[in-house]
Enzyme design. Structure first.
Site, PDB file in Angstrom:
ATOM      1  N   CYS A  36      -6.494   1.935   5.517  1.00 44.96           N
ATOM      2  CA  CYS A  36      -7.110   0.679   5.956  1.00 44.96           C
ATOM      3  C   CYS A  36      -6.573   0.336   7.353  1.00 44.96           C
ATOM      4  O   CYS A  36      -5.631   0.969   7.848  1.00 44.96           O
ATOM      5  CB  CYS A  36      -6.780  -0.430   4.959  1.00 44.96           C
ATOM      6  SG  CYS A  36      -5.057  -0.986   5.027  1.00 44.96           S
ATOM      7  N   HIS A  93       0.851  -1.193   0.000  1.00 50.72           N
ATOM      8  CA  HIS A  93       0.000   0.000   0.000  1.00 50.72           C
ATOM      9  C   HIS A  93       0.886   1.242   0.000  1.00 50.72           C
ATOM     10  O   HIS A  93       2.032   1.217   0.462  1.00 50.72           O
ATOM     11  CB  HIS A  93      -0.877   0.030   1.253  1.00 50.72           C
ATOM     12  CG  HIS A  93      -1.964  -0.987   1.261  1.00 50.72           C
ATOM     13  ND1 HIS A  93      -3.104  -0.824   2.001  1.00 50.72           N
ATOM     14  CD2 HIS A  93      -2.092  -2.188   0.633  1.00 50.72           C
ATOM     15  CE1 HIS A  93      -3.893  -1.874   1.833  1.00 50.72           C
ATOM     16  NE2 HIS A  93      -3.289  -2.714   1.010  1.00 50.72           N
ATOM     17  N   CYS A 138      -2.726  -0.223   7.490  1.00 48.47           N
ATOM     18  CA  CYS A 138      -1.951   1.015   7.384  1.00 48.47           C
ATOM     19  C   CYS A 138      -2.085   1.869   8.638  1.00 48.47           C
ATOM     20  O   CYS A 138      -1.121   2.513   9.058  1.00 48.47           O
ATOM     21  CB  CYS A 138      -2.365   1.782   6.134  1.00 48.47           C
ATOM     22  SG  CYS A 138      -1.907   0.902   4.613  1.00 48.47           S
ATOM     23  N   GLU A 145       0.746   3.913   1.863  1.00 47.81           N
ATOM     24  CA  GLU A 145       1.146   4.331   3.213  1.00 47.81           C
ATOM     25  C   GLU A 145       2.292   3.475   3.743  1.00 47.81           C
ATOM     26  O   GLU A 145       3.250   3.982   4.338  1.00 47.81           O
ATOM     27  CB  GLU A 145      -0.016   4.216   4.204  1.00 47.81           C
ATOM     28  CG  GLU A 145      -1.244   5.001   3.830  1.00 47.81           C
ATOM     29  CD  GLU A 145      -2.265   4.152   3.074  1.00 47.81           C
ATOM     30  OE1 GLU A 145      -1.908   3.518   2.066  1.00 47.81           O
ATOM     31  OE2 GLU A 145      -3.430   4.141   3.494  1.00 47.81           O
TER      32      GLU A 145
END
Length: 166
Positions: free
Chosen positions: A77, A46, A80, A48
């Site tokens: 999410c 991801h 993260c 992040e």
């Protein structure tokens, strides 16, 4: 958020879901990340996570210095958010809200799971952040529709060919 949007556009160019993130310290971008799950075939790739990992390497510590902020184009999410808490990100600014309500961002930030508190501010440049996501998914649906129609036409041509050959 402008820099996070630039990272999201890079993901878009690579055919990834266009999510971008940057870690900022003392008003300077210290790391960038964008979604790369498809290319790397990693669930954790991801935006992040990439930005946080790069910042940690830059500071030679899993714990970021006080004052680090994360700007991300989509509401983080749970994975993260956990990384943000563990890395001690002080503030998270996100653009688009997760429409399916699966993020639990505020609940995780307020759960007091660690000695660290992370402030969360949502809706920053929301129209631009959600716009790039809307564009991506509508383009993807259009491509899928065209592919389905192409396959249907090929199948029809094969059936017609078989019927004419009888």
């Amino acid at each position: 958020m402008n820099e996070a949007l630039k990272s999201a556009k890079r993901a878009l160019k690579e055919g990834e879901v266009p999510i971008g993130a940057v870690v900022v310290y003392q008003d300077k971008v210290v790391s960038r990340g964008y979604n790369r799950r498809t290319k790397l075939q990693l669930a954790s790739a991801h935006a992040e996570m990439t930005a946080i990992d790069k910042a940690c390497k830059k500071f030679h510590s899993w714990r970021l210095p006080e004052g680090c902020e994360l700007f991300v184009t989509l509401e983080p999410c749970p994975m993260c958010m956990g990384a943000c808490l563990n890395a001690r990100v002080d503030k998270i600014y996100f653009g688009a809200y997760e429409q399916k309500g699966r993020s639990l961002t505020l609940a995780i930030a307020e759960a007091n799971l660690l000695n660290h508190k992370t402030e969360v501010i949502g809706g920053v440049r929301e129209a631009q952040c959600s716009g790039i996501l809307t564009y991506f998914f509508s383009s993807m649906r259009q491509k899928q529709k065209e592919e389905k129609e192409r396959k249907k036409a090929e199948l029809s041509a094969l059936v017609e060919e078989d019927e004419n050959g009888k």
